[in-house]
Design an enzyme around this catalytic site. Structure first.
Site, PDB file in Angstrom:
ATOM      1  CB  CYS A 271      -0.969   0.000   1.185  1.00  0.00           C
ATOM      2  SG  CYS A 271      -0.181  -0.125   2.803  1.00  0.00           S
ATOM      3  CG  HIS A 407      -4.210   0.468   5.029  1.00  0.00           C
ATOM      4  ND1 HIS A 407      -3.641  -0.199   3.956  1.00  0.00           N
ATOM      5  CD2 HIS A 407      -5.374   0.999   4.555  1.00  0.00           C
ATOM      6  CE1 HIS A 407      -4.428  -0.096   2.904  1.00  0.00           C
ATOM      7  NE2 HIS A 407      -5.484   0.635   3.233  1.00  0.00           N
ATOM      8  CG  ASP A 428      -7.789   1.511   1.010  1.00  0.00           C
ATOM      9  OD1 ASP A 428      -6.760   0.884   0.682  1.00  0.00           O
ATOM     10  OD2 ASP A 428      -8.314   1.412   2.137  1.00  0.00           O
TER      11      ASP A 428
END
Length: 487
Positions: A271, A407, A428
Site C-alpha cells: 500500500c 495501512h 485506498d
C-alpha cells in the site's frame, strides 16, 4: 519430702521417751553404713541420701505388714516382691534403659530430629547426618528435601520463561512476515504464485496468466509500472458524483490523481508504494515537478525515466529508496529496515515517502497527529487541518499521503455538508480496479463513493501521519537539511 519411711525407727524413739538417755546401741542405716543414735536424724538421712520413687517406702493405710506400689494400686507383703514388681512392670517409666555393649555395633546414642533415624554411633555422626539435610549435594533418600519446593519453583519459572520466549519469538516472526521483514519472497515471486492460484480458482484464464507474466517481466526489467492496476482521471469522476449529491454544499479536490490498486504481487504489503505512485501521478502533470522528477530520478544507475509520464514500478521505488539511504537520507529508517528493500516485501511508511520526495528535491511536510483530539477517539484537528489545506488557494494542489498503523491511503479532497460536517475523500489501494470503474456509471457511482467517503467517526486510529508536498527545493542548504527527518 516424705513424712516417714517403712522402717522400724519409731520403736527406738519410744525407748527414748521412756526415760533412757540414748538408745542402747546406734541405729544403722539399712541402705548404707551410716548410723545415727536419733531415729529422727536417721530418717532425715535416709530421706535425703536415699530418696527414690522406686523405693518400697509407703505402706498401705491400716496395715504395717503390707507395702503399696507407688505407681499403681498393687500391694505386696514384702519389699523384694514390690521391688521386682516396680522394676519389671514399670521399667519403661522409671527405669533408665541400659545401653548395650559398645562392641555389639548396636549402640544407640542419638536420634535425628528431622528424619528420626537412630543408627548413629557417635554425636559426630549425627551432626554430619543433620548437615546433609541442608546440603543439596548430599541428600539422603530418607531425608525430606527442604529445598525441593524451591527447586521446583525455579524449574517452573524457567519453563514459563522458555514458553514465553517461544511465544514471543513466534509472534515476532508472524509480525515480521506480515510487514515483509522476513526477507522471504518479493514482488515478482508473489505475483507468479498468486497468479497461479488465480488460474486454479478460475479467477484468471491461462491466456491472461501468460500475458500478465510477460508484462511482469517487462516491468521488472524496465522499472516502469505496467499500468494494469491504474484507474485514470479519478478526480473528474469523483467531482461529477459529489456535486450531484444533495447534502454536499462544497467539494474541494486535488488537481489530479490516478488510482493504483494492489495487484497479485503486492497484495497485503504494497500500500505504501501504491500511494506513492498516486502522489507521483499528480506531480508528473505539473511542469515544474515533472522537470524536477525527470532530472533527479537516477536510482543510482545514471538513467532517467524513458518518458515524462511513465510511473516507476514498486521494484524501482525500492531501489530508489536504497539509493537515497546511501546519500544519507533518513539513517534511522534505513537502520530499522536493515538498509535493504529491493527484492523484499517490507512495508514502508510516511518517512520513506518523505525520503523519496526529498531525494528528488521536492519539498514536503510530515505532520504527526499523535493522539485523538476528541473524547470519542476521533481526530477533529486532523479534519480541520485537511480542510484548511484544500481551502488554501493554489493553482496546483497535490493529494495527501495518509498513514496510520498497518495501512496507508491517499486523501484527494473533502466534502462540506449542509449540516456543517466534513467528509474526507480517500483513495485506498485495497479498492480494486473494478470498484473504481463503478465511478464511471451513474447507477453504480453512489456505491463507489461510499468507499471513498470517510466521516469523522470513521477515523479513530490512535495516530495518523500526513505527508504534504509544498514545493520544489531551491537551495543546496534546504536539500542537506532534508536528509534528517524531524517528526
Amino acid at each position: 519430702m516424705r513424712g516417714r519411711l517403712a522402717l522400724d525407727l519409731r520403736g527406738a524413739a519410744a525407748v527414748v521417751a521412756a526415760g533412757c538417755a540414748s538408745p542402747p546401741t546406734p541405729l544403722r542405716c539399712p541402705l548404707c553404713s551410716h548410723s545415727e543414735r536419733s531415729p529422727g536424724a536417721l530418717e532425715e538421712h535416709i530421706n535425703r541420701a536415699h530418696f527414690d520413687l522406686t523405693s518400697p517406702s509407703v505402706r498401705s493405710p491400716g496395715s504395717d505388714s503390707v507395702y503399696s506400689c507407688p505407681l499403681c494400686a498393687h500391694t505386696f507383703e514384702n519389699t523384694p516382691d514390690l521391688e521386682l514388681h516396680v522394676n519389671i512392670e514399670h521399667k519403661d517409666i522409671l527405669s533408665p534403659a541400659k545401653p548395650l555393649n559398645d562392641a555389639s555395633n548396636e549402640h544407640i546414642t542419638n536420634v535425628c530430629p528431622i528424619c528420626c533415624m537412630t543408627n548413629f554411633k557417635t554425636t559426630e555422626d549425627l551432626a554430619i547426618h543433620i548437615d546433609d539435610h541442608f546440603n543439596q549435594k548430599g541428600m539422603s533418600p530418607l531425608t525430606p528435601d527442604v529445598s525441593c519446593d524451591r527447586l521446583l519453583a525455579k524449574e517452573m519459572e524457567k519453563r514459563d520463561k522458555e514458553v514465553r520466549r517461544l511465544r514471543e519469538q513466534h509472534e515476532f516472526e508472524l509480525l515480521r512476515a506480515q510487514y515483509g521483514m522476513d526477507n522471504e519472497g518479493n514482488f515478482k515471486e508473489q505475483s507468479l504464485t498468486n497468479m497461479q492460484r488465480a488460474v486454479y480458482s478460475g479467477e484468471l484464464s491461462v491466456a491472461d496468466y501468460y500475458e500478465r507474466q510477460i508484462e511482469l517481466r517487462m516491468a521488472e526489467s524496465s522499472g516502469i509500472d505496467d499500468g494494469s492496476s491504474c484507474t485514470k482521471d479519478v478526480v473528474t469522476l469523483v467531482m461529477a458524483v459529489s456535486t450531484n449529491t444533495s447534502n454536499v454544499v462544497r467539494t474541494l479536490l486535488c488537481t489530479t490523481v490516478d488510482h493504483y490498486a494492489s495487484t497479485y504481487g503486492d497484495r497485503g504489503w504494497g500500500c505504501g508504494y501504491r500511494n506513492m505512485q498516486m502522489m507521483l501521478s499528480c506531480l508528473v502533470h505539473h511542469t515544474g515537478y515533472n522537470e524536477q522528477l525527470y532530472k533527479q530520478w537516477l536510482v543510482g544507475r545514471g538513467e532517467a525515466l524513458p518518458s515524462r509520464s511513465a510511473m516507476p514500478s514498486i521494484s524501482r521505488l525500492q531501489q530508489h529508496i536504497e539509493w537515497a539511504w546511501r546519500q544519507g537520507f533518513d539513517t534511522q529508517g534505513c537502520e530499522q529496515l536493515g538498509a535493504k528493500l529491493a527484492n523484499t516485501r517490507k512495508w514502508i511508511g510516511a518517512t520513506e515517502v518523505v525520503t523519496v520526495l526529498s531525494s528528488l528535491r521536492i519539498r514536503c511536510q510530515l505532520i504527526d497527529f499523535h493522539r485523538p483530539t476528541s473524547p470519542n477517539g476521533s481526530h477533529p484537528e486532523l479534519f480541520s487541518w485537511v480542510l484548511d489545506y484544500f481551502q488554501a488557494f493554489d493553482d496546483f494542489k497535490p493529494p495527501l499521503y495518509l498513514q496510520h498503523q498497518g495501512h496507508s491511503r491517499t486523501i484527494i479532497g473533502v466534502e462540506q455538508l449542509r449540516d456543517g460536517g466534513v467528509m474526507l475523500l480517500v483513495l485506498d489501494p485495497s479498492h480494486s480496479t473494478g470498484q473504481m470503474a463503478e465511478l464511471r456509471s451513474t447507477s453504480t457511482a453512489p456505491n463507489a463513493m461510499r468507499l471513498l467517503r470517510k466521516p469523522l467517526v470513521a477515523m479513530k486510529a490512535k495516530q495518523y501521519q500526513i505527508v504534504a508536498v509544498s514545493g520544489i527545493m531551491d537551495s543546496e542548504v534546504e536539500y542537506q537539511v532534508s536528509l534528517i527527518i524531524i517528526l
